[in-house]
Design a protein around this motif. Structure first.
Motif, PDB file in Angstrom:
ATOM      1  N   ALA A 139       0.819  -1.209   0.000  1.00 21.35           N
ATOM      2  CA  ALA A 139       0.000   0.000   0.000  1.00 21.35           C
ATOM      3  C   ALA A 139       0.854   1.261   0.000  1.00 21.35           C
ATOM      4  CB  ALA A 139      -0.925   0.005   1.215  1.00 21.35           C
ATOM      5  N   TRP A 140       2.035   1.170   0.597  1.00 21.95           N
ATOM      6  CA  TRP A 140       2.891   2.346   0.723  1.00 21.95           C
ATOM      7  C   TRP A 140       3.952   2.442  -0.368  1.00 21.95           C
ATOM      8  CZ3 TRP A 140       1.498   6.300   3.452  1.00 21.95           C
ATOM      9  CH2 TRP A 140       0.533   6.099   4.438  1.00 21.95           C
ATOM     10  N   LEU A 141       4.009   1.469  -1.279  1.00 18.60           N
ATOM     11  CA  LEU A 141       5.023   1.510  -2.328  1.00 18.60           C
ATOM     12  C   LEU A 141       4.973   2.780  -3.184  1.00 18.60           C
ATOM     13  CD1 LEU A 141       5.383  -2.167  -3.535  1.00 18.60           C
ATOM     14  CD2 LEU A 141       6.979  -0.797  -2.184  1.00 18.60           C
ATOM     15  N   PRO A 142       3.786   3.285  -3.562  1.00 22.26           N
ATOM     16  CA  PRO A 142       3.802   4.522  -4.362  1.00 22.26           C
ATOM     17  C   PRO A 142       4.517   5.677  -3.654  1.00 22.26           C
ATOM     18  CG  PRO A 142       1.641   3.518  -4.464  1.00 22.26           C
ATOM     19  CD  PRO A 142       2.441   2.749  -3.436  1.00 22.26           C
ATOM     20  N   VAL A 143       4.347   5.802  -2.346  1.00 20.93           N
ATOM     21  CA  VAL A 143       5.023   6.867  -1.604  1.00 20.93           C
ATOM     22  C   VAL A 143       6.500   6.548  -1.436  1.00 20.93           C
ATOM     23  CG1 VAL A 143       5.181   8.012   0.642  1.00 20.93           C
ATOM     24  CG2 VAL A 143       2.958   7.579  -0.375  1.00 20.93           C
ATOM     25  N   LEU A 144       6.801   5.311  -1.034  1.00 19.14           N
ATOM     26  CA  LEU A 144       8.186   4.943  -0.771  1.00 19.14           C
ATOM     27  C   LEU A 144       9.065   5.016  -2.019  1.00 19.14           C
ATOM     28  CD1 LEU A 144       7.557   1.888   1.588  1.00 19.14           C
ATOM     29  CD2 LEU A 144       8.268   4.202   2.251  1.00 19.14           C
ATOM     30  N   LEU A 145       8.508   4.642  -3.158  1.00 18.05           N
ATOM     31  CA  LEU A 145       9.272   4.646  -4.409  1.00 18.05           C
ATOM     32  C   LEU A 145       9.078   5.926  -5.211  1.00 18.05           C
ATOM     33  CD1 LEU A 145       8.673   0.953  -5.550  1.00 18.05           C
ATOM     34  CD2 LEU A 145      10.641   1.904  -4.327  1.00 18.05           C
ATOM     35  N   GLN A 146       8.337   6.868  -4.645  1.00 15.09           N
ATOM     36  CA  GLN A 146       8.024   8.137  -5.288  1.00 15.09           C
ATOM     37  C   GLN A 146       7.400   7.939  -6.669  1.00 15.09           C
ATOM     38  OE1 GLN A 146      11.601  10.484  -5.070  1.00 15.09           O
ATOM     39  NE2 GLN A 146      11.361  10.801  -2.878  1.00 15.09           N
ATOM     40  N   LEU A 147       6.456   7.001  -6.724  1.00 14.65           N
ATOM     41  CA  LEU A 147       5.686   6.771  -7.941  1.00 14.65           C
ATOM     42  C   LEU A 147       4.458   7.663  -7.906  1.00 14.65           C
ATOM     43  CD1 LEU A 147       5.794   2.876  -7.947  1.00 14.65           C
ATOM     44  CD2 LEU A 147       7.180   4.420  -9.326  1.00 14.65           C
ATOM     45  N   HIS A 148       3.807   7.777  -9.025  1.00 12.82           N
ATOM     46  CA  HIS A 148       2.587   8.582  -9.067  1.00 12.82           C
ATOM     47  C   HIS A 148       1.502   7.884  -8.255  1.00 12.82           C
ATOM     48  CE1 HIS A 148      -0.424  11.304 -10.531  1.00 12.82           C
ATOM     49  NE2 HIS A 148      -1.159  10.285 -10.935  1.00 12.82           N
TER      50      HIS A 148
END
Length: 126
Positions: A19-28
């Protein structure tokens, strides 16, 4: 801990991490500024997407239908993300493409959560 308990734990933990991958990887991901422009509290509204994504692992862990883990993970991941996807589709500057992306990433998170649990426990359900 029983194998069923481990299955649930792995599903939930994987779902929370994914769930947090978009934030952690700075994805859209959902963009608060887009929602601020239409007089919503964008920072608060974005939490709806993250809460929905975090629920995917919980839902996959708590269900036994459909029996196949790969169908169940993708199905429930997509279903959990459908409400925020509809909201995304209605948001100016986002549209149907954002809605489709939300549903597909939900399916991917569900598939990853169920797959990780299957690999860790060799069970297809709790």
């Amino acid at each position: 801990m029983s194998r069923a308990g481990r299955y649930r734990l792995v599903c939930i933990a994987t779902g929370l991490l994914a769930a947090w991958l978009p934030v952690l990887l700075q994805l859209h991901g959902p963009v608060p500024e887009k929602l601020d422009r239409v007089r919503l509290n964008g920072a608060l509204a974005v939490w709806g997407w993250y809460v929905a994504r975090m629920l995917i692992g919980v839902v996959v862990a708590s269900t036994t239908w459909p029996r196949r883990w790969w169908v169940r993970g993708a199905l429930f991941g997509a279903l959990v993300m459908l409400p925020p996807a509809i909201f995304s589709a209605a948001t100016p500057g986002c549209g149907p493409e954002c809605g489709a992306l939300n549903v597909s990433t939900g399916a991917a998170i569900g598939l990853v959560a169920a797959g990780a649990a299957w690999l860790a426990t060799r069970r297809d359900h709790a």
